[in-house]
Design a protein around this motif. Structure first.
Motif, PDB file in Angstrom:
ATOM      1  N   THR A   4       0.850  -1.180   0.000  1.00 61.11           N
ATOM      2  CA  THR A   4       0.000   0.000   0.000  1.00 61.11           C
ATOM      3  C   THR A   4       0.890   1.236   0.000  1.00 61.11           C
ATOM      4  O   THR A   4       1.842   1.325   0.769  1.00 61.11           O
ATOM      5  CB  THR A   4      -0.920   0.009   1.232  1.00 61.11           C
ATOM      6  OG1 THR A   4      -1.757  -1.147   1.189  1.00 61.11           O
ATOM      7  CG2 THR A   4      -1.791   1.247   1.263  1.00 61.11           C
ATOM      8  N   GLU A   5       0.561   2.178  -0.871  1.00 61.53           N
ATOM      9  CA  GLU A   5       1.363   3.392  -1.018  1.00 61.53           C
ATOM     10  C   GLU A   5       0.560   4.612  -0.582  1.00 61.53           C
ATOM     11  O   GLU A   5      -0.595   4.771  -0.983  1.00 61.53           O
ATOM     12  CB  GLU A   5       1.776   3.550  -2.486  1.00 61.53           C
ATOM     13  CG  GLU A   5       2.561   4.807  -2.765  1.00 61.53           C
ATOM     14  CD  GLU A   5       2.853   4.989  -4.252  1.00 61.53           C
ATOM     15  OE1 GLU A   5       3.392   6.049  -4.597  1.00 61.53           O
ATOM     16  OE2 GLU A   5       2.524   4.100  -5.062  1.00 61.53           O
ATOM     17  N   LEU A   6       1.176   5.465   0.239  1.00 64.91           N
ATOM     18  CA  LEU A   6       0.567   6.732   0.615  1.00 64.91           C
ATOM     19  C   LEU A   6       0.693   7.681  -0.571  1.00 64.91           C
ATOM     20  O   LEU A   6       1.799   7.960  -1.039  1.00 64.91           O
ATOM     21  CB  LEU A   6       1.264   7.323   1.843  1.00 64.91           C
ATOM     22  CG  LEU A   6       0.835   8.730   2.257  1.00 64.91           C
ATOM     23  CD1 LEU A   6      -0.625   8.752   2.697  1.00 64.91           C
ATOM     24  CD2 LEU A   6       1.735   9.253   3.362  1.00 64.91           C
ATOM     25  N   SER A  14      -5.459  11.106   4.741  1.00 63.75           N
ATOM     26  CA  SER A  14      -4.406  10.400   4.019  1.00 63.75           C
ATOM     27  C   SER A  14      -5.053   9.519   2.963  1.00 63.75           C
ATOM     28  O   SER A  14      -5.971   8.750   3.274  1.00 63.75           O
ATOM     29  CB  SER A  14      -3.588   9.530   4.977  1.00 63.75           C
ATOM     30  OG  SER A  14      -2.972  10.330   5.968  1.00 63.75           O
ATOM     31  N   TYR A  16      -4.517   6.523   0.187  1.00 61.44           N
ATOM     32  CA  TYR A  16      -3.640   5.388  -0.099  1.00 61.44           C
ATOM     33  C   TYR A  16      -4.099   4.673  -1.364  1.00 61.44           C
ATOM     34  O   TYR A  16      -5.283   4.671  -1.694  1.00 61.44           O
ATOM     35  CB  TYR A  16      -3.690   4.378   1.053  1.00 61.44           C
ATOM     36  CG  TYR A  16      -3.228   4.922   2.371  1.00 61.44           C
ATOM     37  CD1 TYR A  16      -1.895   4.852   2.749  1.00 61.44           C
ATOM     38  CD2 TYR A  16      -4.138   5.503   3.260  1.00 61.44           C
ATOM     39  CE1 TYR A  16      -1.463   5.344   3.975  1.00 61.44           C
ATOM     40  CE2 TYR A  16      -3.716   6.001   4.490  1.00 61.44           C
ATOM     41  CZ  TYR A  16      -2.388   5.913   4.831  1.00 61.44           C
ATOM     42  OH  TYR A  16      -1.966   6.410   6.047  1.00 61.44           O
ATOM     43  N   TYR A  25      -9.091   6.107   1.855  1.00 62.24           N
ATOM     44  CA  TYR A  25      -8.520   7.185   2.657  1.00 62.24           C
ATOM     45  C   TYR A  25      -8.851   6.995   4.125  1.00 62.24           C
ATOM     46  O   TYR A  25      -9.799   6.300   4.484  1.00 62.24           O
ATOM     47  CB  TYR A  25      -8.963   8.564   2.157  1.00 62.24           C
ATOM     48  CG  TYR A  25     -10.430   8.872   2.312  1.00 62.24           C
ATOM     49  CD1 TYR A  25     -10.885   9.605   3.410  1.00 62.24           C
ATOM     50  CD2 TYR A  25     -11.358   8.467   1.364  1.00 62.24           C
ATOM     51  CE1 TYR A  25     -12.223   9.908   3.554  1.00 62.24           C
ATOM     52  CE2 TYR A  25     -12.700   8.776   1.504  1.00 62.24           C
ATOM     53  CZ  TYR A  25     -13.126   9.495   2.595  1.00 62.24           C
ATOM     54  OH  TYR A  25     -14.459   9.792   2.740  1.00 62.24           O
TER      55      TYR A  25
END
Length: 177
Positions: A4-6, A14, A16, A25
């Motif tokens: 998982t990437e921010l 945030s 993702y 989010y």
């Protein structure tokens, strides 16, 4: 949370992206409250434009919980702000995840049948909210016909019926049409 990437973090939110391409989010302030308020045979609902679905939605009055604010106080404040009404005793119906596949929000749902007073709405500058009074019978019918789709409203009506707060309307749900 594998792979998982921010993507972005802004104003307490945030966003993702999972390896599969799905996006979700999280919100730092992820608690909200809503009230199913019954005044006689009428429900006190609100109608407002929701940009995410590009439509006007009929839903329960409610909103976010302030820092250090307890849930019941937040529910009373939101009801006053959005409808101009105050209420007596509140009954906790439960919590739900309105969009668990998309967000970490937790909505706490209350019920009251003690609508005490009415004054002017106390809306935020950006809010445009119409107060809608709808009979319980019409609300149940419109949910059944899929004319009302708000998850918090549907959850509240279901819990209100199941917990016996609106037992006199159970026959409407029991009808097979």
């Amino acid at each position: 949370m594998d792979n998982t990437e921010l993507l972005i973090r802004h104003n307490g939110i945030s966003i993702y992206e999972q390896a599969s391409g799905k996006v979700y989010y999280t919100k730092e302030d992820h608690m909200s409250v809503v009230i199913l308020a019954k005044d006689g045979d009428q429900l006190l609902l609100i109608r407002q434009y929701r940009a995410a679905v590009d439509d006007y939605v009929i839903q329960l009055p409610g909103g976010g919980v302030g820092e250090g604010e307890d849930l019941e106080s937040a529910a009373r404040r939101e009801m006053l702000e959005e409808t101009g009404c105050t209420c007596g005793k509140l009954h906790y119906l439960g919590k739900l995840y309105p969009a668990s596949w998309r967000c970490n929000e937790i909505a706490h749902v209350y019920y009251t049948d003690e609508v005490i007073s009415q004054a002017d709405q106390q809306l935020e500058g950006y809010e445009r909210i119409d107060v809608v009074r709808m009979s319980v019978t019409e609300c149940l019918h419109r949910i059944k016909e899929n004319e009302l789709q708000d998850s918090e409203l549907v959850f509240a009506m279901m819990q209100g019926l199941l917990k016996g707060f609106m037992q006199q309307y159970k026959h409407i749900v029991d009808k097979r049409v």
